[in-house]
Design a protein around this motif. Structure first.
Motif, PDB file in Angstrom:
ATOM      1  N   GLN A  16      31.920  47.948  34.528  1.00 26.66           N
ATOM      2  CA  GLN A  16      32.386  46.821  35.326  1.00 26.66           C
ATOM      3  C   GLN A  16      32.914  47.257  36.696  1.00 26.66           C
ATOM      4  OE1 GLN A  16      33.822  43.735  31.877  1.00 26.66           O
ATOM      5  NE2 GLN A  16      35.331  45.103  32.689  1.00 26.66           N
ATOM      6  N   THR A  17      33.152  48.550  36.896  1.00 28.17           N
ATOM      7  CA  THR A  17      33.804  48.982  38.133  1.00 28.17           C
ATOM      8  C   THR A  17      32.846  49.323  39.267  1.00 28.17           C
ATOM      9  OG1 THR A  17      33.912  51.300  37.405  1.00 28.17           O
ATOM     10  CG2 THR A  17      35.822  49.888  36.925  1.00 28.17           C
ATOM     11  N   ARG A  18      31.607  49.587  38.966  1.00 25.62           N
ATOM     12  CA  ARG A  18      30.658  49.880  40.037  1.00 25.62           C
ATOM     13  C   ARG A  18      29.266  49.448  39.641  1.00 25.62           C
ATOM     14  NH1 ARG A  18      30.377  56.463  40.366  1.00 25.62           N
ATOM     15  NH2 ARG A  18      28.244  56.212  41.028  1.00 25.62           N
ATOM     16  N   ARG A  19      28.413  49.369  40.630  1.00 28.18           N
ATOM     17  CA  ARG A  19      27.060  48.838  40.426  1.00 28.18           C
ATOM     18  C   ARG A  19      26.218  49.710  39.507  1.00 28.18           C
ATOM     19  NH1 ARG A  19      23.821  44.705  40.460  1.00 28.18           N
ATOM     20  NH2 ARG A  19      21.819  44.971  41.453  1.00 28.18           N
ATOM     21  N   ASP A  20      26.087  50.983  39.805  1.00 27.38           N
ATOM     22  CA  ASP A  20      25.235  51.893  39.038  1.00 27.38           C
ATOM     23  C   ASP A  20      26.029  53.111  38.585  1.00 27.38           C
ATOM     24  OD1 ASP A  20      22.518  50.684  39.248  1.00 27.38           O
ATOM     25  OD2 ASP A  20      22.915  50.932  41.386  1.00 27.38           O
ATOM     26  N   TRP A  21      25.773  53.534  37.364  1.00 24.64           N
ATOM     27  CA  TRP A  21      26.409  54.722  36.797  1.00 24.64           C
ATOM     28  C   TRP A  21      25.328  55.660  36.276  1.00 24.64           C
ATOM     29  CZ3 TRP A  21      31.307  56.504  36.561  1.00 24.64           C
ATOM     30  CH2 TRP A  21      32.340  55.624  36.879  1.00 24.64           C
ATOM     31  N   PRO A  22      25.189  56.848  36.855  1.00 22.02           N
ATOM     32  CA  PRO A  22      24.269  57.823  36.269  1.00 22.02           C
ATOM     33  C   PRO A  22      24.746  58.198  34.864  1.00 22.02           C
ATOM     34  CG  PRO A  22      24.919  58.463  38.497  1.00 22.02           C
ATOM     35  CD  PRO A  22      25.784  57.316  38.101  1.00 22.02           C
ATOM     36  N   GLY A  23      23.808  58.353  33.931  1.00 20.79           N
ATOM     37  CA  GLY A  23      24.142  58.686  32.551  1.00 20.79           C
ATOM     38  C   GLY A  23      25.018  59.922  32.406  1.00 20.79           C
ATOM     39  N   PRO A  24      24.664  61.034  33.085  1.00 24.11           N
ATOM     40  CA  PRO A  24      25.488  62.241  32.952  1.00 24.11           C
ATOM     41  C   PRO A  24      26.933  62.034  33.451  1.00 24.11           C
ATOM     42  CG  PRO A  24      23.341  62.805  33.843  1.00 24.11           C
ATOM     43  CD  PRO A  24      23.419  61.302  33.826  1.00 24.11           C
ATOM     44  N   LEU A  25      27.101  61.223  34.484  1.00 21.06           N
ATOM     45  CA  LEU A  25      28.445  60.959  34.985  1.00 21.06           C
ATOM     46  C   LEU A  25      29.260  60.143  33.973  1.00 21.06           C
ATOM     47  CD1 LEU A  25      30.537  61.199  37.210  1.00 21.06           C
ATOM     48  CD2 LEU A  25      29.493  59.232  38.338  1.00 21.06           C
ATOM     49  N   LEU A  26      28.604  59.143  33.367  1.00 19.82           N
ATOM     50  CA  LEU A  26      29.277  58.369  32.311  1.00 19.82           C
ATOM     51  C   LEU A  26      29.665  59.278  31.149  1.00 19.82           C
ATOM     52  CD1 LEU A  26      27.277  55.024  32.019  1.00 19.82           C
ATOM     53  CD2 LEU A  26      29.682  55.296  32.636  1.00 19.82           C
ATOM     54  N   ALA A  27      28.737  60.127  30.731  1.00 18.41           N
ATOM     55  CA  ALA A  27      29.012  61.047  29.621  1.00 18.41           C
ATOM     56  C   ALA A  27      30.200  61.937  29.952  1.00 18.41           C
ATOM     57  CB  ALA A  27      27.770  61.879  29.308  1.00 18.41           C
ATOM     58  N   ASP A  28      30.228  62.448  31.168  1.00 16.58           N
ATOM     59  CA  ASP A  28      31.325  63.300  31.598  1.00 16.58           C
ATOM     60  C   ASP A  28      32.654  62.544  31.596  1.00 16.58           C
ATOM     61  OD1 ASP A  28      32.311  65.829  32.674  1.00 16.58           O
ATOM     62  OD2 ASP A  28      32.642  64.673  34.525  1.00 16.58           O
ATOM     63  N   ARG A  29      32.652  61.336  32.149  1.00 17.23           N
ATOM     64  CA  ARG A  29      33.879  60.525  32.204  1.00 17.23           C
ATOM     65  C   ARG A  29      34.406  60.183  30.817  1.00 17.23           C
ATOM     66  NH1 ARG A  29      35.007  57.739  37.174  1.00 17.23           N
ATOM     67  NH2 ARG A  29      36.785  56.902  36.045  1.00 17.23           N
ATOM     68  N   LEU A  30      33.490  59.968  29.861  1.00 19.03           N
ATOM     69  CA  LEU A  30      33.883  59.589  28.504  1.00 19.03           C
ATOM     70  C   LEU A  30      34.099  60.796  27.588  1.00 19.03           C
ATOM     71  CD1 LEU A  30      31.413  56.607  28.075  1.00 19.03           C
ATOM     72  CD2 LEU A  30      33.888  56.456  28.430  1.00 19.03           C
ATOM     73  N   GLY A  31      33.692  61.977  28.061  1.00 17.47           N
ATOM     74  CA  GLY A  31      33.850  63.183  27.249  1.00 17.47           C
ATOM     75  C   GLY A  31      32.904  63.244  26.066  1.00 17.47           C
TER      76      GLY A  31
END
Length: 127
Positions: A16-31
């Protein structure tokens, strides 16, 4: 299971916070791994969230607008901002008083008491 639910809410909040999220960045943010992100995105879709995925080096995930408004997740500051904005509708001159009042009641109903008290302390005065 609590960890999965918490992680899915975190994923939804990030989407909900930004338009596009690269998968690896999401994985990193979520651990977690990229595979776990894919499974969590599938679960969000099963719950009715419209999550668009694109492949490739520029790919990632996006929360797309849907036909229905899905449940939203707000942090404390966002919830207070929404409640304050809804309180201020009357002072704005926009003819949405009744709708804003209903929306504020809905938001207040699910707010933790610490936030309700904070919102209740804010008052608008006519100019």
């Amino acid at each position: 299971m609590v960890g999965n639910s918490s992680r899915m809410l975190s994923l939804l909040s990030l989407l909900q916070t930004r338009r596009d999220w690269p998968g690896p960045l999401l994985a990193d943010r979520l651990g977690v791994t990229a595979r776990t992100v894919r499974r969590d995105v599938d679960r969000l879709r099963e719950l009715g969230y419209s999550v668009v995925a694109t492949r490739g080096p520029e790919g990632g995930y996006r929360l797309a607008p849907g036909a229905d408004l899905p449940p939203l997740l707000f942090d404390d500051e966002q919830a207070v901002a929404i409640a304050v904005a809804l309180q201020g509708v009357t002072a704005s001159g926009v003819d949405l008083d009744e709708a804003a009042s209903r929306a504020l009641a809905t938001v207040r109903q699910v707010m933790p008491s610490r936030l309700r008290h904070r919102v209740d302390g804010i008052r608008f005065t006519a100019p």
